[in-house]
Design an enzyme around this catalytic site. Structure first.
Site, short mmCIF file in Angstrom:
data_model
loop_
_atom_site.label_atom_id
_atom_site.label_comp_id
_atom_site.label_asym_id
_atom_site.label_seq_id
_atom_site.Cartn_x
_atom_site.Cartn_y
_atom_site.Cartn_z
N LYS A 54 0.85 -1.20 0.00
CA LYS A 54 0.00 0.00 0.00
C LYS A 54 0.88 1.25 0.00
CE LYS A 54 -3.81 -2.46 2.18
NZ LYS A 54 -4.56 -2.83 3.40
N GLN A 98 -4.68 -1.66 9.71
CA GLN A 98 -4.57 -2.95 9.02
C GLN A 98 -5.17 -4.06 9.89
OE1 GLN A 98 -3.57 -3.42 5.90
NE2 GLN A 98 -3.73 -5.64 5.95
N ASP A 121 -11.07 2.92 4.25
CA ASP A 121 -11.48 1.52 4.06
C ASP A 121 -12.99 1.40 3.84
OD1 ASP A 121 -9.54 -0.56 4.04
OD2 ASP A 121 -9.04 -0.15 6.14
#
Ligand code: GUN
Length: 287
Positions: A54, A98, A121
């Site tokens: 990422k 994460q 997200d």
């Protein structure tokens, strides 16, 4: 005839180039470089690889990224403190925690603490609600990546029977929600199947478009796939040092009309969508 290979790596590279152009224009107009902060707790090697990918992608698109790497013993209050600090930091546009988190930390409490305007997200209830209502602020990264692949390969979704295998908050539920909306690359008839579904194989066999996100290696076998179906494999499972999807790729690719590989299918598209969301967050922060 073997299936068309749906190339997520190439598509994501094109998307990243588009985002880089848009981010450069945004920076030119405002002086702001979109900034993603990733929070990684513990030392799970797979999570470390995902986060590194990422960050590399951010670099390619000209976005700033920062990693907060915390020890596995980090407590829930400590993590909440960090998130509060990031929520209030006007130089931070996107916050990504994460997953998975260590078991002593309640995932829902942490995810709910991320302010909705930085929730790249698309996990926050506010953002999920907007998505359900068909007016998304952020796009759910993996489902929107799958949808973009369907668009790029000109796969007809209107009226098609899309079967989503898996009901996770990250993939299954938002995937179904995107495909059932009115509009382009949507308008599908959607069925969600999961571990408690009766006659699962016979339902999966009715799919014109099959999205496999059940987290079980090679779960979808050739006898479960309708000839000519489009198969999108979201699974990332480890078999030794090999990555395999939720689809038994070789035999299924003899039956499907188009299929994503693992790796190089959906994975890069998830990251590209995250970059787009980070730019969106920065754009929203100025007005
Ligand atoms: N872990 C596996 N996939 C994801 C994802 O899309 N977002 C976050 N935050 N963690 C993940």
């Amino acid at each position: 005839m073997p299936a068309t290979l749906i190339d997520g790596k190439a598509t994501a590279a094109r998307m990243t180039a588009e985002i880089a152009d848009d981010a450069a224009a945004f920076q030119h107009a405002t002086g702001i470089v979109p900034h993603l902060v990733a929070v990684l707790v513990g030392d799970d090697p797979a999570s470390a690889v995902y986060v590194r990918n990422k960050q590399r992608a951010c670099e390619k698109a000209g976005l700033k990224s920062t990693l907060h790497r915390l020890p596995i013993e980090t407590t829930e209050p400590q993590l909440l403190d960090l998130i509060e600090q990031l929520n209030g930091d006007s130089t931070v546009h996107g916050i990504l925690v994460q997953l998975p988190l260590p078991t002593h930390v309640r995932e829902q409490v942490i995810l709910d603490a991320v302010i909705a305007s930085k929730d790249v997200d698309c996990f926050h209830p506010h953002n999920v609600g907007l998505l359900v209502q068909g007016r998304p602020r952020f796009l759910p990264c993996t489902p929107a990546g799958c949808q973009r692949l369907l668009a790029e390969y000109k796969i007809e979704t209107a009226g098609a029977h899309a079967v989503v295998l898996g009901r996770s908050e990250i993939v299954g539920k938002p995937m179904a929600m995107l495909l059932v909306q009115r509009g382009a690359v949507a308008d599908a008839t959607v069925t969600i199947c999961h571990s408690r579904t009766r006659e699962l194989a016979s339902i999966v066999r009715q799919a014109d478009i099959l999205i496999a996100a059940i987290g079980k290696p090679r779960f979808v076998t050739a006898d479960m796939v309708k000839p000519g179906a489009v198969v999108i494999d979201v699974g990332i499972n480890r078999e030794g040092d090999k990555l395999v999807g939720d689809v038994d790729f070789e035999p299924v690719s003899q039956i499907a009309s188009a299929i994503t590989p693992v790796p190089g299918g959906v994975g890069p598209m998830t990251i590209a969508t995250l970059l787009r969301n980070t730019l969106t967050a920065a754009q929203l922060s100025v007005g």
